[in-house]
Design an enzyme around this catalytic site. Sequence first.
Site, PDB file in Angstrom:
ATOM      1  N   TYR A 144       0.854  -1.185   0.000  1.00  0.00           N
ATOM      2  CA  TYR A 144       0.000   0.000   0.000  1.00  0.00           C
ATOM      3  C   TYR A 144       0.886   1.229   0.000  1.00  0.00           C
ATOM      4  CZ  TYR A 144      -3.402   3.516   1.567  1.00  0.00           C
ATOM      5  OH  TYR A 144      -4.200   4.624   1.680  1.00  0.00           O
ATOM      6  N   ASP A 239       9.246   2.637   0.136  1.00  0.00           N
ATOM      7  CA  ASP A 239       8.189   3.338   0.863  1.00  0.00           C
ATOM      8  C   ASP A 239       8.232   2.847   2.309  1.00  0.00           C
ATOM      9  OD1 ASP A 239       5.970   4.427   1.988  1.00  0.00           O
ATOM     10  OD2 ASP A 239       4.536   3.619   0.549  1.00  0.00           O
ATOM     11  N   LYS A 267       3.894   8.690   9.212  1.00  0.00           N
ATOM     12  CA  LYS A 267       3.510   8.102  10.496  1.00  0.00           C
ATOM     13  C   LYS A 267       4.390   8.555  11.679  1.00  0.00           C
ATOM     14  CE  LYS A 267       0.573   4.633   8.530  1.00  0.00           C
ATOM     15  NZ  LYS A 267       0.731   4.160   7.170  1.00  0.00           N
TER      16      LYS A 267
HETATM   17  C1  LIG Z   1       0.188   4.674   5.825  1.00  0.00           C
HETATM   18  C2  LIG Z   1       0.969   4.458   4.575  1.00  0.00           C
HETATM   19  C3  LIG Z   1       0.899   5.345   3.484  1.00  0.00           C
HETATM   20  C4  LIG Z   1      -0.070   6.483   3.444  1.00  0.00           C
HETATM   21  O1  LIG Z   1       0.147   7.422   4.453  1.00  0.00           O
HETATM   22  P1  LIG Z   1      -1.039   8.416   4.864  1.00  0.00           P
HETATM   23  O2  LIG Z   1      -0.410   9.286   5.905  1.00  0.00           O
HETATM   24  O3  LIG Z   1      -2.156   7.560   5.367  1.00  0.00           O
HETATM   25  O4  LIG Z   1      -1.422   9.164   3.648  1.00  0.00           O
HETATM   26  C5  LIG Z   1       1.744   5.133   2.407  1.00  0.00           C
HETATM   27  N1  LIG Z   1       2.600   4.100   2.389  1.00  0.00           N
HETATM   28  C6  LIG Z   1       2.692   3.233   3.418  1.00  0.00           C
HETATM   29  C7  LIG Z   1       3.692   2.144   3.348  1.00  0.00           C
HETATM   30  C8  LIG Z   1       1.872   3.380   4.525  1.00  0.00           C
HETATM   31  O5  LIG Z   1       1.956   2.496   5.514  1.00  0.00           O
END
Ligand SMILES: *Cc1c(COP(=O)(O)O)cnc(C)c1O
Length: 430
Positions: A144, A239, A267
């Site tokens: 994701y 990511d 995060k």
């Molecule tokens: C949470 C997450 C996102 C998106 O971050 P948001 O702050 O919710 O927009 C993108 N990539 C990864 C790996 C994530 O865990």
Amino acid sequence: MKREKSEALFEKAKKYFPGGVNSPVRAFRSVGGTPLFIQKGKGSHIWDADGNEFIDYCGSWGPLILGHANVKVVDAIKKTVENGSSFGAPTALENDLAELILNNNKYIQKIRFVSSGTEAVMSAIRLARGYTKRNKILKFEGCYHGHSDSLLVKAGSGLVTFGNTSSAGVPESFVNETIVVALNNEEAVKQAFAEFKDQIACVIIEPIPANNGLLLQRKEYLQFLRDICTENHTLLIFDEVINGFRIGFDGAAGYYKIQPDIITYGKIIGGGLPVGMYGASAEIMSNISPEGDVYQAGTLSGNPVAMAAGIAQLTECLKPKFYEELERKTQLLIDLIFKNFKFQISNFKIYSIGSIFWIAFTDKEVVRSAEEIDADSMKYFRVLHKELLERGIYLGPSGYEVGFVCEAHTEEDLMKTAKAFAEALEIAMK
Ligand SMILES: *Cc1c(COP(=O)(O)O)cnc(C)c1O
């Protein structure tokens, strides 16, 4: 367990928000029942509107590595906001957070702060396209990367496919720039590079995929991605929005000792306030506006209050043995759960890395790709989740989501959790 107040609040929320929520997973659809409306949090515990108390393993989906309302973070926020909440002009706090990060992470040289993980990834993709002058991107099923258009794409049926959109409103033409392959499959990646020679701007992966189960990859596989990207002048994007600052200060890049070209974070970096970030070598980052021609901006980017929260939180993470202790507690929790649950069952597993854990109902020793997760097994998680709530344990409301141990969890919390698990599992596995 009383739920009247949460139920009434949810009824009201449904009048204002689609599905009653401002982010879909919060609606409890995959576990059933009413979402709990949270009133407050302190340390490892949260309280809902009806006054029920829970030991929390969601941690706002990862950001709260110190737990809720950490005194140092709260003080930093208060002290900063007293002097104004935003200026749209640079502040010293941006330098301070950048320094803290860059002094302790040798995998990036320059960064840009944004306000969410989605924004970080979206910008990183634009940077990769601008830098390579190529359009196509390659992503993996089971990772994701937030909700920007080109990433809301899921695999089709072939080995190498253009994805199908996983959301209405994403144009076909966008989807045709995104190639989707399964994780842990070298052949698929090789085939994609052969088929789209000199067209792939970047390969993006969660090096520790933790948004669709915990699909730990082999180091050799990540190294293979590094090598094939280098050979093809394609950028490799890690990511690390979810695992960054969670398994160590230099994240998965440091853990696997692999140098990606761009890294995205979010995060934990904001101490519970909205912050994201992307970083790369000074050379790649020089393509970002106003130095270069890749445009990216933000009214609230580098927000001083958010920077202060991030500085306070990351300063704690830098203390000696911080990550070792989190990992020790996570292993202890897992051990205690298996000790308390006396029945021998082969299809209950807890996979973990650092302080991230994932509960799965499978008999596989390792699960490395999305297709290895049996959707039908989620029926066990639904019961487990409900029974754990009844016993004062709060997990994120989906069996595809991971849990997090934070600094504030005590051994007493862990023991209580393990006992609740034993009872709840017995019901779930019946
Ligand atoms: C949470 C997450 C996102 C998106 O971050 P948001 O702050 O919710 O927009 C993108 N990539 C990864 C790996 C994530 O865990």
